[in-house]
Design a protein around this motif. Structure first.
Motif, short mmCIF file in Angstrom:
data_model
loop_
_atom_site.label_atom_id
_atom_site.label_comp_id
_atom_site.label_asym_id
_atom_site.label_seq_id
_atom_site.Cartn_x
_atom_site.Cartn_y
_atom_site.Cartn_z
N PHE A 145 -32.20 22.33 13.63
CA PHE A 145 -31.23 21.85 12.67
C PHE A 145 -29.81 21.99 13.17
CE2 PHE A 145 -33.52 21.13 8.68
CZ PHE A 145 -34.74 21.72 8.94
N GLY A 146 -28.95 21.08 12.67
CA GLY A 146 -27.53 21.32 12.76
C GLY A 146 -27.12 22.24 11.62
N ALA A 147 -25.85 22.62 11.61
CA ALA A 147 -25.36 23.54 10.58
C ALA A 147 -25.05 22.83 9.27
CB ALA A 147 -24.12 24.28 11.07
N SER A 151 -36.17 15.90 1.93
CA SER A 151 -36.14 14.93 3.02
C SER A 151 -35.59 13.60 2.52
CB SER A 151 -37.55 14.72 3.57
OG SER A 151 -37.54 13.75 4.59
N GLN A 183 -34.72 13.76 11.49
CA GLN A 183 -34.86 13.73 10.04
C GLN A 183 -33.54 14.17 9.41
OE1 GLN A 183 -38.53 15.69 9.05
NE2 GLN A 183 -38.48 15.12 6.91
N PHE A 193 -31.85 15.64 5.87
CA PHE A 193 -32.20 16.36 4.65
C PHE A 193 -30.96 16.53 3.78
CE2 PHE A 193 -36.45 17.95 5.65
CZ PHE A 193 -36.49 17.90 7.03
N GLY A 195 -28.14 26.87 -2.81
CA GLY A 195 -29.17 27.86 -3.06
C GLY A 195 -30.57 27.30 -3.17
N LYS A 196 -30.76 26.03 -2.82
CA LYS A 196 -32.05 25.37 -2.99
C LYS A 196 -32.70 25.04 -1.65
CE LYS A 196 -31.40 25.10 -7.48
NZ LYS A 196 -32.18 25.93 -8.42
N GLY A 197 -33.92 24.53 -1.73
CA GLY A 197 -34.62 24.10 -0.53
C GLY A 197 -34.12 22.75 -0.05
N LEU A 198 -34.84 22.18 0.89
CA LEU A 198 -34.43 20.93 1.53
C LEU A 198 -35.22 19.76 0.98
CD1 LEU A 198 -34.35 22.13 5.25
CD2 LEU A 198 -32.56 22.27 3.53
N LEU A 243 -28.13 17.91 6.14
CA LEU A 243 -28.54 18.49 7.42
C LEU A 243 -29.34 17.47 8.21
CD1 LEU A 243 -29.69 21.55 5.51
CD2 LEU A 243 -28.31 21.93 7.51
N LYS A 277 -41.85 21.65 15.34
CA LYS A 277 -40.69 22.53 15.22
C LYS A 277 -39.43 21.67 15.04
CE LYS A 277 -37.80 25.27 18.32
NZ LYS A 277 -37.72 25.82 19.69
N LEU A 278 -38.65 21.97 14.03
CA LEU A 278 -37.40 21.25 13.78
C LEU A 278 -36.21 22.11 14.23
CD1 LEU A 278 -38.04 19.86 10.19
CD2 LEU A 278 -38.00 18.56 12.31
N LEU A 311 -36.53 9.75 7.76
CA LEU A 311 -37.06 10.17 9.05
C LEU A 311 -37.04 8.97 9.97
CD1 LEU A 311 -40.11 12.40 9.82
CD2 LEU A 311 -39.91 10.17 10.93
N GLY A 353 -40.30 23.90 0.64
CA GLY A 353 -40.27 24.56 -0.65
C GLY A 353 -38.85 24.94 -1.03
N GLY A 374 -27.65 26.26 9.55
CA GLY A 374 -28.86 25.48 9.41
C GLY A 374 -30.07 26.40 9.55
N GLN A 420 -29.51 19.35 0.88
CA GLN A 420 -29.72 20.68 0.32
C GLN A 420 -28.67 20.94 -0.75
OE1 GLN A 420 -29.40 24.11 3.01
NE2 GLN A 420 -31.00 25.15 1.84
#
Lengths: 112, 112
Positions: free
Chosen positions: B102-104, B46, B34, B36, B41-44, B89, B99-100, B49, A104, A40, B38
């Motif tokens: 995250f889990g794996a 949402s 929250q 997410f 190879g890309k962003g997150l 995630l 600040k977030l 929440l 992003g 993560g 993914q």
């Protein structure tokens, strides 16, 4: 939306790199995360109104800037092999009460 | 120190089955949680929440529940489709400045 450049980057150990992020219009907060393969994202730091406003467990060779035009930079000096990762920036609007972070697409950095 | 765990790490289901993804956290004093998505190879992106005062949130086929006292959140995806294949995630915010942690993630494959 949030954009990042470049999409991919290859550097060698010891070099320096600058990654760029353009926040969503009107957002005053940008956060940077490092995501190693299969993990993560890990919080690097956050900028709020151009000041660093919290840092994760990353050394000082990771630094950043936030500019008036909603853009920001992540700078990494003296690159190490373990710095190879996907770097994500996220923007949000602090003070609204519901602060969804918008991410992003990331910059994939490979350090050889 | 907040720890976020997601089990299982990977999940494969046939199309049409309901998906149940789990997230647990060690410190119940969270600000929000929250979920997410993914893609490789890309962003997150949402998905949902949930504020600390809420028990659940729904969006289309997605429903997320939150039980702060037991340190658990569950994401339900009804009638899964191959397009739901991605890594999911969860991330918790423990304070107001964003600040977030995250889990794996759980990697989901939905087979046609």
């Amino acid at each position: 939306g949030v954009t990042q450049s470049p999409t991919h980057l290859i550097k060698t150990r010891g070099q320096q790199v600058t990654l760029r992020c353009s926040s969503q219009s009107g957002h005053n907060t940008v956060s940077w995360y490092q995501q190693a393969l299969g993990q993560g994202p890990q919080f690097i730091f956050q900028y709020y109104r151009k000041e660093e406003n919290g840092r994760g467990n990353f050394p000082p060779r990771f630094s950043g800037l936030q500019f008036p035009n909603d853009s920001s930079e992540l700078n990494v000096n003296a690159l190490e092999l373990d710095d190879s990762a996907l770097y994500l920036c996220a923007s949000s609007s602090r003070g609204t009460g519901v602060e969804t972070q918008y991410f992003g697409p990331g910059t994939r950095l490979l350090v050889l | 120190k907040q720890e976020v765990t997601q089990i299982p790490a990977a999940l494969s289901v046939p199309e049409g089955e309901n998906l149940v993804l789990n997230c647990s956290f060690t410190d119940s004093a969270i600000y929000n949680l929250q979920w997410f998505r993914q893609d490789p190879g890309k962003g997150l992106t949402s998905l949902l929440l949930i504020q600390s005062s809420q028990r659940e949130q729904t969006s289309g086929r997605l429903n997320a529940s939150l039980d702060k006292s037991s340190g658990r959140s569950t994401l339900y995806i009804a009638a899964s489709q191959p397009g739901d294949s991605a890594t999911y995630l969860c991330a918790v915010r423990s304070d107001s400045w964003g600040k977030l942690q995250f889990g794996a993630g759980t990697q989901v494959v939905v087979t046609p």
